[in-house]
Design an enzyme around this catalytic site. Structure first.
Site, mmCIF file in Angstrom:
data_model
loop_
_atom_site.group_PDB
_atom_site.id
_atom_site.type_symbol
_atom_site.label_atom_id
_atom_site.label_comp_id
_atom_site.label_asym_id
_atom_site.label_seq_id
_atom_site.Cartn_x
_atom_site.Cartn_y
_atom_site.Cartn_z
ATOM 1 N N ALA A 96 14.383 -19.417 8.982
ATOM 2 C CA ALA A 96 12.991 -19.422 9.422
ATOM 3 C C ALA A 96 12.666 -18.142 10.190
ATOM 4 C CB ALA A 96 12.728 -20.637 10.304
ATOM 5 N N HIS A 98 0.827 -1.207 0.000
ATOM 6 C CA HIS A 98 0.000 0.000 0.000
ATOM 7 C C HIS A 98 0.863 1.260 0.000
ATOM 8 C CE1 HIS A 98 -3.843 -1.969 0.840
ATOM 9 N NE2 HIS A 98 -3.158 -2.795 1.604
ATOM 10 N N THR A 106 14.079 -7.447 3.629
ATOM 11 C CA THR A 106 13.717 -6.136 3.082
ATOM 12 C C THR A 106 14.713 -5.640 2.043
ATOM 13 O OG1 THR A 106 14.882 -5.026 4.885
ATOM 14 C CG2 THR A 106 12.528 -5.467 5.218
ATOM 15 N N LYS A 107 15.883 -6.311 1.944
ATOM 16 C CA LYS A 107 16.930 -5.928 0.994
ATOM 17 C C LYS A 107 17.408 -7.154 0.246
ATOM 18 C CE LYS A 107 18.465 -2.075 3.759
ATOM 19 N NZ LYS A 107 19.408 -1.557 4.705
#
Length: 184
Positions: free
Chosen positions: A151, A104, A156-157
């Protein structure tokens, strides 16, 4: 009734809440037909198991020898293959892995987030990698060849080839091939 059936067969989604079609995943002949019909592409010996949620199926490409296990979420924007999810050959997915290529927008504080639309970025999971149980891959991320995501990690990169990443957010904890003599 026919419009409902048409919706379930042609809407770019596979999930347990797609009542009339989810049962097709239980039987091999119908599963092979259904996943080829729904996904942008799916390779040989690959299959989607029951109790997965795939949104934007026509923007998801899966290579050879990939099993999408129960609890997995693959979420892409429909009709946007350029910014879709690409899973190459021989990738291992643990249960409950989540991969998102869209999220979003939220910059305008005067508009509710759900009304601001979406941004999408391509996600690439390269050949031979392994995504551990409950790991999350965020939009725009590339997981390198033969990389391991531990796990519960949130990635995020980008992850380089031949590395193990772990944590929230995920960080490199080991490069595969280094110090392997000490383990023997």
């Amino acid at each position: 009734m026919f419009s409902t059936l048409r919706f379930f067969l042609f809407y770019p989604k596979i999930a347990p809440d797609m009542y009339l079609t989810h049962w097709l995943l239980y039987f091999k002949t119908s599963r092979v037909w259904f996943q080829k019909k729904k996904l942008y592409s799916i390779g040989n010996n690959s299959e989607i198991r029951p109790f997965v949620s795939l949104n934007g199926t026509n923007s998801i490409s899966i290579g050879d020898n990939v099993i999408v296990p129960p609890g997995t979420i693959l979420s892409a924007m429909p009709n946007d293959i350029k910014n879709g999810i690409f899973i190459e050959n021989d990738v291992l997915l643990g249960p409950n892995v989540s991969i998102y290529s869209a999220t979003h927008k939220y910059k305008d504080i005067t508009i509710p987030i759900k009304k601001q639309g979406y941004t999408a970025k391509k996600v690439l999971i390269k050949e031979g990698s392994w995504l551990g149980v409950n790991s999350v891959i965020m939009p725009g991320v590339t997981i390198g060849k033969n990389a391991v995501v531990a796990a519960g990690s949130i990635v995020t990169k980008d992850v380089p080839d031949n590395c193990i990443v772990a944590g929230v957010p995920a960080k490199i904890i080991k490069k595969l091939g280094e110090n392997d003599d000490k383990e023997k």
